[in-house]
Design a protein around this motif. Structure first.
Motif, PDB file in Angstrom:
ATOM      1  N   GLU A 136     -17.625 -11.810 -35.131  1.00 45.54           N
ATOM      2  CA  GLU A 136     -17.456 -10.950 -33.979  1.00 45.54           C
ATOM      3  C   GLU A 136     -18.373 -10.898 -33.042  1.00 45.54           C
ATOM      4  O   GLU A 136     -18.649 -10.856 -31.647  1.00 45.54           O
ATOM      5  N   ALA A 137     -19.797 -10.322 -33.532  1.00 49.21           N
ATOM      6  CA  ALA A 137     -20.721  -9.268 -32.706  1.00 49.21           C
ATOM      7  C   ALA A 137     -21.584 -10.462 -32.509  1.00 49.21           C
ATOM      8  O   ALA A 137     -22.204 -10.865 -31.284  1.00 49.21           O
ATOM      9  N   ALA A 138     -21.457 -11.257 -33.514  1.00 48.83           N
ATOM     10  CA  ALA A 138     -22.439 -12.672 -32.748  1.00 48.83           C
ATOM     11  C   ALA A 138     -21.614 -13.291 -31.602  1.00 48.83           C
ATOM     12  O   ALA A 138     -22.192 -13.865 -30.796  1.00 48.83           O
ATOM     13  N   ASP A 139     -20.285 -13.754 -31.840  1.00 45.76           N
ATOM     14  CA  ASP A 139     -19.045 -14.182 -30.769  1.00 45.76           C
ATOM     15  C   ASP A 139     -19.959 -13.921 -29.226  1.00 45.76           C
ATOM     16  O   ASP A 139     -19.758 -13.827 -28.408  1.00 45.76           O
ATOM     17  N   LEU A 140     -19.811 -12.189 -29.132  1.00 48.33           N
ATOM     18  CA  LEU A 140     -19.747 -11.662 -27.916  1.00 48.33           C
ATOM     19  C   LEU A 140     -21.375 -11.763 -27.673  1.00 48.33           C
ATOM     20  O   LEU A 140     -21.496 -11.661 -26.239  1.00 48.33           O
ATOM     21  N   GLY A 141     -21.972 -11.890 -28.160  1.00 48.17           N
ATOM     22  CA  GLY A 141     -23.408 -12.313 -27.764  1.00 48.17           C
ATOM     23  C   GLY A 141     -23.679 -12.692 -27.124  1.00 48.17           C
ATOM     24  O   GLY A 141     -24.597 -13.957 -26.315  1.00 48.17           O
TER      25      GLY A 141
END
Length: 102
Positions: free
Chosen positions: A86-91
């Motif tokens: 999720e954090a990678a997609d947000l980035g």
């Protein structure tokens, strides 16, 4: 298992089998008071039983504990992986939004 007859010494294995089969609860409280002022209270509750007997009583906390269960460890690992994804997609969304504005 042969029935226990009074007068005969119980073997350790027999006693252990009975305790695990039936379960045993040890409970106690320790209080330290000085001049009627309670300084410390320790409540001790100890259950000794087999895993099957504990499940019958509705106790199964070890199945979800990540340190004691492979299922719990797997669940914890999956949660961490999901958060990282999720954090990678947000980035990626933030990066793509900044490049579109330029």
């Amino acid at each position: 298992m042969a029935p226990y007859r009074s007068g005969q010494p119980a073997q350790l294995a027999d006693v252990l089998e009975r305790v695990l089969d039936k379960g045993i609860v040890i409970a106690g409280d320790i209080q330290i008071n000085v001049l009627d002022i309670e300084l410390l209270t320790v409540k001790i509750r100890l259950l000794i039983a087999s895993a099957d007997k504990a499940r019958e009583m509705g106790i199964d906390w070890w199945e979800s504990d990540p340190f004691l269960s492979s299922r719990g460890a797997r669940r914890a690992l999956e949660d961490r992986l999901r958060k990282l994804e999720e954090a990678a997609d947000l980035g990626r969304e933030l990066d793509s939004g900044a490049s579109e504005e330029e």
